[in-house]
Enzyme design. Sequence first.
Site, PDB file in Angstrom:
ATOM      1  N   SER A 135     -23.269  -2.548 -65.343  1.00 39.12           N
ATOM      2  CA  SER A 135     -24.026  -1.314 -65.584  1.00 39.12           C
ATOM      3  C   SER A 135     -23.228  -0.388 -66.492  1.00 39.12           C
ATOM      4  CB  SER A 135     -24.276  -0.603 -64.255  1.00 39.12           C
ATOM      5  OG  SER A 135     -24.792   0.694 -64.478  1.00 39.12           O
ATOM      6  N   TYR A 148     -20.485   2.546 -56.335  1.00 37.67           N
ATOM      7  CA  TYR A 148     -21.295   1.688 -57.223  1.00 37.67           C
ATOM      8  C   TYR A 148     -20.621   1.587 -58.599  1.00 37.67           C
ATOM      9  CZ  TYR A 148     -25.214   0.040 -60.051  1.00 37.67           C
ATOM     10  OH  TYR A 148     -26.007  -0.674 -60.917  1.00 37.67           O
TER      11      TYR A 148
END
Length: 259
Positions: A135, A148
Amino acid sequence: MPTALVTGATAGIGAEFARQLAAGRYDLVLVARDAARLEAFAADLRGQYTVDVEVLPADLASEQGLTVVADRVAQGVDLLVNNAGIGLNTAFTKVDYAEEQRLLRLNVEAVLRLTHAALPVMVERGSGDVINVSSVAGFGVLAPGSTYSASKAWVTNFSQSIALSVRKRGVRVMALCPGFTHTEFHDRAGISKKGQPGWLWLSAVDVVRDGLRDLRRGKLVSIPSVKYKFSVLLLRHLPSTLMYRLAGDTRGKGRQAGT
Ligand SMILES: NC(=O)c1ccc[n+]([C@@H]2O[C@H](COP(=O)([O-])OP(=O)(O)OC[C@H]3O[C@@H](n4cnc5c(N)ncnc54)[C@H](OP(=O)(O)O)[C@@H]3O)[C@@H](O)[C@H]2O)c1
C-alpha cells in the site's frame, strides 16, 4: 497453462486479479475464508473463461490455514499473488492485542510464509512471479498508531529485498502499492470513506491492470496512477517534521488516513 494462486480472491483487488488472470489464460487457485462465496465465484469464472479453477478455503491468519496454503504453493505455481490483508479502525491504546496479532499474521506472516514456500520451486525451474499487495500507506507515518502502515512498509521492503536476491534466477518479485481503492476493505474495518475526496479513489480494475503491466516491465515496486506516484515521491522527500505535522490520529473517529 500457467497456474496462479491468489489469496483474498473473492472480493476487491483479489477478485479482479482472478478475473484478469483468467482472461490472460491462467488456471487459478483461489484462497479466502468464506467457502460458499469462493465456490460461487469459481463457478462464475469457469463459466466465463476456459480455465481450471481450484478453491482452497483457509484462514491465513491461522497456523492451520497457512500450512494448507503453503503446502499447495510448494507443489508449484507460476504466479503467487499475496493479496489478502486487513486494516483496523481502533486506536492502538484501545485495540485488543488479538486483533493486532491477526493483522500482523495476515498482512506480514502470510506474505513471508507463502513467498518462502513458492520461491525454491520457482528458482529451481528458473521462472515464476510473486506479487505482494502492499500500500502507499507503507511509505509514510500518516496515521499515528496505525500498525497497518508498518505492516505494509514491511511488505514493500521485503519484496524489494527478495526480488534482488532472485531476479538473476529468472524469478520476479514485486510489491504492488495502491492508494485508496473501491473494494470491501474500508467497510470491513468500519472505516468511513467520506473523509477522502472522490478523485483520490482508484478502481480495482486499473490497479490490477497497472500491477500486471509493471510486473511484465520488471518493476520491483508498482504504484498505480500518476496521482499516487506523485504522493509517494512527496512522502519520500518530505522533511519528517512536516510529515509529523500532516499526520493525524483519526483512528477510532470514523475515518482513517491509512489505506
Ligand atoms: N482497498 C484499498 O483502499 C487498499 C489500498 C491499498 C492496499 N490495499 C490492500 O489490498 C489488499 C486487498 O484488499 P481489498 O481492498 O481488495 O480488500 P477486500 O475487498 O476487503 O477483500 C479482502 C479479501 O481477503 C479475504 N480475506 C480476509 N481475511 C482473510 C483471512 N484471514 N484469510 C484469508 N483470506 C482473507 C476476503 O475473503 P474472506 O472474508 O472470505 O476471507 C476477501 O476475499 C490488502 O492487502 C489491502 O491491504 C487495499
